[in-house]
Write a protein that holds these residues in place. Structure first.
Motif, PDB file in Angstrom:
ATOM      1  N   ILE A  12      -3.730  11.958 -14.804  1.00  5.90           N
ATOM      2  CA  ILE A  12      -2.493  12.512 -14.666  1.00  5.90           C
ATOM      3  C   ILE A  12      -2.028  11.961 -13.436  1.00  5.90           C
ATOM      4  O   ILE A  12      -2.383  11.664 -12.310  1.00  5.90           O
ATOM      5  N   PHE A  13      -0.511  11.468 -13.513  1.00 10.48           N
ATOM      6  CA  PHE A  13       0.285  10.902 -12.277  1.00 10.48           C
ATOM      7  C   PHE A  13       1.573  11.889 -11.937  1.00 10.48           C
ATOM      8  O   PHE A  13       2.073  12.116 -13.035  1.00 10.48           O
ATOM      9  N   GLY A  18       8.167  14.790  -2.518  1.00  8.46           N
ATOM     10  CA  GLY A  18       8.040  13.447  -1.946  1.00  8.46           C
ATOM     11  C   GLY A  18       6.462  12.914  -1.831  1.00  8.46           C
ATOM     12  O   GLY A  18       6.190  11.744  -1.623  1.00  8.46           O
ATOM     13  N   ALA A  19       5.615  13.720  -2.304  1.00  9.17           N
ATOM     14  CA  ALA A  19       4.178  13.131  -2.466  1.00  9.17           C
ATOM     15  C   ALA A  19       3.453  12.816  -3.849  1.00  9.17           C
ATOM     16  O   ALA A  19       4.583  13.325  -4.515  1.00  9.17           O
ATOM     17  N   THR A  20       2.980  11.764  -3.896  1.00 12.77           N
ATOM     18  CA  THR A  20       2.396  11.300  -5.090  1.00 12.77           C
ATOM     19  C   THR A  20       1.166  11.730  -5.283  1.00 12.77           C
ATOM     20  O   THR A  20       0.454  11.961  -4.319  1.00 12.77           O
ATOM     21  N   TYR A  21       0.752  11.987  -6.318  1.00 13.23           N
ATOM     22  CA  TYR A  21      -0.449  12.718  -6.866  1.00 13.23           C
ATOM     23  C   TYR A  21      -1.025  12.039  -8.112  1.00 13.23           C
ATOM     24  O   TYR A  21      -0.234  11.479  -8.918  1.00 13.23           O
ATOM     25  N   SER A  22      -2.511  12.037  -8.234  1.00 16.68           N
ATOM     26  CA  SER A  22      -3.316  11.609  -9.507  1.00 16.68           C
ATOM     27  C   SER A  22      -4.233  12.607  -9.598  1.00 16.68           C
ATOM     28  O   SER A  22      -4.974  13.100  -8.523  1.00 16.68           O
ATOM     29  N   GLY A  23      -4.875  12.705 -10.750  1.00 16.23           N
ATOM     30  CA  GLY A  23      -5.990  13.600 -10.999  1.00 16.23           C
ATOM     31  C   GLY A  23      -6.576  13.208 -12.331  1.00 16.23           C
ATOM     32  O   GLY A  23      -5.785  12.562 -13.331  1.00 16.23           O
ATOM     33  N   ASP A  42      -1.109  11.121  -2.055  1.00 16.43           N
ATOM     34  CA  ASP A  42      -0.539   9.996  -1.364  1.00 16.43           C
ATOM     35  C   ASP A  42      -1.767   9.057  -1.140  1.00 16.43           C
ATOM     36  O   ASP A  42      -1.939   8.364  -0.068  1.00 16.43           O
ATOM     37  N   GLY A  43      -2.491   8.768  -2.028  1.00 19.63           N
ATOM     38  CA  GLY A  43      -3.512   7.684  -2.139  1.00 19.63           C
ATOM     39  C   GLY A  43      -4.684   8.222  -1.530  1.00 19.63           C
ATOM     40  O   GLY A  43      -5.682   7.139  -1.548  1.00 19.63           O
ATOM     41  N   ALA A  74      -8.824  20.937   1.794  1.00 16.67           N
ATOM     42  CA  ALA A  74      -9.197  19.764   2.599  1.00 16.67           C
ATOM     43  C   ALA A  74      -9.555  18.697   2.065  1.00 16.67           C
ATOM     44  O   ALA A  74     -10.016  18.717   0.960  1.00 16.67           O
ATOM     45  N   ASP A  75      -9.234  17.731   2.458  1.00 16.65           N
ATOM     46  CA  ASP A  75      -9.559  16.134   2.025  1.00 16.65           C
ATOM     47  C   ASP A  75     -10.922  15.725   2.036  1.00 16.65           C
ATOM     48  O   ASP A  75     -11.494  16.513   2.861  1.00 16.65           O
TER      49      ASP A  75
END
Length: 82
Positions: A12-13, A18-23, A42-43, A74-75
């Motif tokens: 998924i993209f 304003g943030a880009t995401y994928s999963g 955001d990468g 949390a990342d």
């Protein structure tokens, strides 16, 4: 649940506030619930939403909400890493 237990996997993209995401969205072995095996905002890798979702649409909303800061976990970077 592990990715090996997934019946399907889909990347998924998107963009949210304003943030880009994928999963990597997976359909669980029960054929009824979705979960994310991995996610990035955001990468940068982040802990994917831990919950299971009853529908694909709910899962997509959950990831978009996390990316926009609504429920960002949390990342996975270690202490002192930028």
């Amino acid at each position: 649940m592990h990715v090996a237990d997934a019946l399907t996997q889909e990347t998924i993209f998107g963009m949210a506030d304003g943030a880009t995401y994928s999963g990597m969205l997976c359909l669980g072995g029960d054929g009824r619930r979705y979960f994310f095996a991995q996610a990035q905002v955001d990468g940068r890798p982040v802990a994917p939403p831990a919950q299971h979702f009853e529908s694909r649409e709910d899962a997509l909303r959950g990831l978009a909400d996390m990316a926009s800061g609504g429920s960002r976990p949390a990342d996975r970077r270690g202490p002192g890493q930028a």
